[in-house]
Enzyme design. Structure first.
Site, mmCIF file in Angstrom:
data_model
loop_
_atom_site.group_PDB
_atom_site.id
_atom_site.type_symbol
_atom_site.label_atom_id
_atom_site.label_comp_id
_atom_site.label_asym_id
_atom_site.label_seq_id
_atom_site.Cartn_x
_atom_site.Cartn_y
_atom_site.Cartn_z
ATOM 1 N N ASN A 197 -0.433 -9.602 1.774
ATOM 2 C CA ASN A 197 -0.406 -8.986 0.727
ATOM 3 C C ASN A 197 0.481 -9.019 -0.246
ATOM 4 O O ASN A 197 1.817 -8.627 0.237
ATOM 5 C CB ASN A 197 -0.620 -7.430 0.754
ATOM 6 C CG ASN A 197 -0.516 -6.667 -0.150
ATOM 7 O OD1 ASN A 197 -0.758 -7.041 -1.336
ATOM 8 N ND2 ASN A 197 -0.525 -5.177 0.029
ATOM 9 N N LYS A 215 1.496 -8.334 -3.157
ATOM 10 C CA LYS A 215 1.863 -7.152 -3.760
ATOM 11 C C LYS A 215 2.232 -7.712 -5.445
ATOM 12 O O LYS A 215 1.441 -8.494 -5.685
ATOM 13 C CB LYS A 215 3.094 -6.469 -3.295
ATOM 14 C CG LYS A 215 2.804 -6.062 -2.207
ATOM 15 C CD LYS A 215 3.616 -4.964 -1.335
ATOM 16 C CE LYS A 215 3.170 -4.454 0.060
ATOM 17 N NZ LYS A 215 3.962 -3.627 0.727
ATOM 18 N N HIS A 259 -4.338 0.985 -0.907
ATOM 19 C CA HIS A 259 -3.192 0.575 -0.275
ATOM 20 C C HIS A 259 -2.274 1.901 -0.707
ATOM 21 O O HIS A 259 -2.406 2.426 -1.723
ATOM 22 C CB HIS A 259 -2.305 -0.472 -0.942
ATOM 23 C CG HIS A 259 -1.282 -1.063 -0.192
ATOM 24 N ND1 HIS A 259 0.032 -0.361 -0.531
ATOM 25 C CD2 HIS A 259 -0.943 -1.889 0.751
ATOM 26 C CE1 HIS A 259 0.753 -1.034 0.160
ATOM 27 N NE2 HIS A 259 0.427 -2.045 1.131
ATOM 28 N N GLU A 281 0.755 2.393 -1.712
ATOM 29 C CA GLU A 281 1.289 1.970 -2.836
ATOM 30 C C GLU A 281 0.570 2.512 -4.179
ATOM 31 O O GLU A 281 1.097 3.083 -5.002
ATOM 32 C CB GLU A 281 2.015 0.661 -3.288
ATOM 33 C CG GLU A 281 3.036 0.390 -2.127
ATOM 34 C CD GLU A 281 3.310 -0.977 -1.642
ATOM 35 O OE1 GLU A 281 2.938 -2.035 -2.419
ATOM 36 O OE2 GLU A 281 4.097 -0.962 -0.882
ATOM 37 N N GLU A 302 -1.762 1.200 8.208
ATOM 38 C CA GLU A 302 -0.464 1.034 7.605
ATOM 39 C C GLU A 302 0.198 2.587 7.491
ATOM 40 O O GLU A 302 0.103 3.318 6.430
ATOM 41 C CB GLU A 302 -0.547 0.325 6.412
ATOM 42 C CG GLU A 302 -1.273 -1.132 6.344
ATOM 43 C CD GLU A 302 -0.469 -1.814 5.043
ATOM 44 O OE1 GLU A 302 -0.194 -2.924 5.293
ATOM 45 O OE2 GLU A 302 -0.488 -1.371 4.042
ATOM 46 N N GLY A 322 7.528 -1.797 4.183
ATOM 47 C CA GLY A 322 8.742 -2.468 3.373
ATOM 48 C C GLY A 322 10.085 -1.891 4.011
ATOM 49 O O GLY A 322 11.059 -2.002 3.170
ATOM 50 N N SER A 356 5.695 -4.024 7.891
ATOM 51 C CA SER A 356 7.017 -4.717 8.597
ATOM 52 C C SER A 356 6.455 -5.458 9.638
ATOM 53 O O SER A 356 7.190 -5.757 10.775
ATOM 54 C CB SER A 356 8.191 -3.819 8.840
ATOM 55 O OG SER A 356 8.546 -3.077 8.077
HETATM 56 P P1 13P Z 1 5.520 -4.962 4.645
HETATM 57 O O1 13P Z 1 4.876 -6.174 5.493
HETATM 58 O O2 13P Z 1 6.483 -5.800 3.576
HETATM 59 O O3 13P Z 1 6.187 -4.024 5.282
HETATM 60 O O4 13P Z 1 4.273 -4.705 3.885
HETATM 61 C C1 13P Z 1 3.110 -4.014 4.523
HETATM 62 C C2 13P Z 1 2.037 -3.785 3.358
HETATM 63 O O5 13P Z 1 2.225 -2.752 2.757
HETATM 64 C C3 13P Z 1 1.013 -4.787 3.582
HETATM 65 O O6 13P Z 1 -0.055 -4.187 2.811
#
Ligand code: 13P
Length: 251
Positions: A9, A11, A95, A97, A167, A173, A213
């Protein structure tokens, strides 16, 4: 029995030119690693470059969001039909976010999931608890609720086009990964929720990813867990060597 899906992903990262260069570099690195599906979910603006660069490779392209209406006065939005026409096969839905920054709710996640699956896309539906919710002891209740809400109206047959990604918000992140046991437990709650609605046999066929992560150093251990059928990877999906190492761990 369950397909392992390793999905990046991206982002809000990468331009179309960077997308082309990334996939041209990645494709020979993951060639023949066919024991899992390899997916890159990219910003909408990068989709044409990604689809073109991935042609003839084992890399599939996904989007990061989809609107729930087919067309109309929804400035800035993109429909499932448009994504399909552009060559997209997967789409991330709900997601954290988007839930946190863009007003996404369990209801809109459900509508987007339905729109995606009805158009023939595979929806990667994201669920996950915040640190506060975990500390209050709500993880199981919340994961089951989010899962069932997202899948409302999805038929048993349509579950073939559903991947759920657990997640934990506190692991995204942050560099703080859930332990393999925490990931297995969270994924297990998701599977249990699916079993409560669709039956145990059906639930056993649904791919449930872990995300948060995940990287080249911890992927093998996470993926060794019985309920972890793949990963949704943010940061580590932006580097061809790290992403390849995760794909390799899944193979
Ligand atoms: P990270 O792998 O950067 O922690 O992000 C995970 C994520 O949100 C994947 O959708």
């Amino acid at each position: 029995m369950r397909r392992t899906v390793i999905a990046g992903n991206w982002k809000m990262n990468m331009t179309p030119a960077e997308t082309k260069a990334f996939i041209e570099e990645l494709a020979p690195m993951v060639k023949g690693m066919d024991k899992c599906d390899i997916v890159l979910c990219v910003p909408a603006i990068d989709v044409p470059a990604a689809v073109e660069a991935a042609k003839g490779t084992n890399i599939k392209i996904g989007a990061e969001n989809v609107h729930f209406k087919e067309s109309g006065a929804y400035t800035g939005e993109i429909s499932a039909k448009m994504l399909v026409a552009a060559g997209v096969e997967y789409v991330v839905v709900g997601h954290s976010e988007r839930r946190q920054y863009f007003g996404e709710t369990d209801q809109t996640v459900n509508l987007r999931t339905l729109a995606a699956v009805n158009a023939g896309l595979t929806a990667i539906v994201c669920v996950g608890e915040t640190l506060e919710q975990r500390e209050l002891g709500y993880t199981e209740t919340l994961l089951k609720y989010q899962t069932k809400m997202a899948l409302t109206g999805i038929s048993k047959e349509q579950l073939k086009n559903i991947v759920v990604a657990y997640e934990p918000v506190w692991a995204i992140g942050t560099g703080v990964t859930a332990t393999a046991d925490q990931a297995d437990e969270g994924n297990g709650y998701v599977r249990a929720a699916i079993a409560e609605v669709y039956g145990k046999d059906v639930a056993e066929t649904v791919t449930v990813q872990y995300g948060g992560s995940m990287n080249d150093g911890n992927a093998a251990e996470l993926l060794s867990k019985v309920n972890v059928d793949g990963g949704l990877i943010g940061g580590a999906s932006l580097k061809t060597d790290k992403f390849t190492a995760i794909v390799k761990a899944a193979n």
